[in-house]
Design an enzyme around this catalytic site. Structure first.
Site, PDB file in Angstrom:
ATOM      1  CD  GLU A  14       6.304  -1.463   3.869  1.00 54.58           C
ATOM      2  OE1 GLU A  14       5.240  -1.745   4.436  1.00 54.58           O
ATOM      3  OE2 GLU A  14       6.628  -0.287   3.621  1.00 54.58           O
ATOM      4  N   GLY A  62       0.827  -1.196   0.000  1.00 60.42           N
ATOM      5  CA  GLY A  62       0.000   0.000   0.000  1.00 60.42           C
ATOM      6  C   GLY A  62       0.861   1.245   0.000  1.00 60.42           C
TER       7      GLY A  62
END
Length: 134
Positions: free
Chosen positions: A106, A85
Site C-alpha cells: 500500500e 482506507g
C-alpha cells in the site's frame, strides 16, 4: 446511517470526486469494496479509460471481478490517484493504517501516485475524505 451505509457513501464520494480516468491505485480493506463497485459503475457509464494497480490480493480480485483493466507498477510506475482506507483518523487528520500484510505494498503504490485519497467513515472519528497531492 448504518456502518455499511457510511462506508459506501464515503467510498462513492471519494471515487466520484477524484477519479477522472488514468492509472488508479486500489487499496485494501472493507471500504475499498464499495470504491471498486462505484469505479466500475462510473467506468461503464462514462467509458473512462483507466488501469487499476492493486495493493493486495483482495484488491486484485475485486478489480478482476468487476471487469476493470488490471496493471502493475512495472508497466505503470506513475499513478494519477491512489484510493485507500484508514483504520483511524483523528481530528487533525492524522492517519493510522492497518499493520496487515498489505501495508508495505500500500505504501509503495501510494508513493507512486500524484494524489492519495483516504476514505474514512464515521467510526474512525469523522466522515472525512482526505486528499494529498504530491
Amino acid at each position: 446511517m448504518s456502518v455499511e451505509g457510511s462506508k459506501k457513501e464515503a467510498a462513492c464520494i471519494a471515487v466520484e470526486n477524484n477519479v477522472k480516468g488514468g492509472v488508479i491505485g486500489i487499496g485494501s480493506g472493507s471500504t475499498i469494496v464499495y470504491a471498486v463497485e462505484k469505479l466500475a459503475e462510473i467506468v461503464a457509464e462514462q467509458n473512462l479509460d483507466i488501469v487499476c494497480i492493486p495493493t493486495s490480493f483482495q484488491a486484485r480480485q475485486l478489480i478482476i471481478k468487476h471487469g476493470l483493466p488490471l496493471g502493475d507498477l512495472e508497466t505503470h510506475p506513475v499513478l494519477d490517484v491512489c484510493i485507500d482506507g484508514a483504520d483511524e483518523v483523528d481530528t487533525d487528520l492524522t492517519l493510522i493504517k492497518g499493520g496487515g500484510g498489505c501495508l508495505l505494498q500500500e505504501k509503495i503504490v501510494a508513493s507512486c501516485a500524484k494524489k492519495f485519497v483516504v476514505i474514512a467513515d464515521y467510526r474512525v472519528q469523522l466522515l472525512q475524505i482526505m486528499v494529498i497531492s504530491f
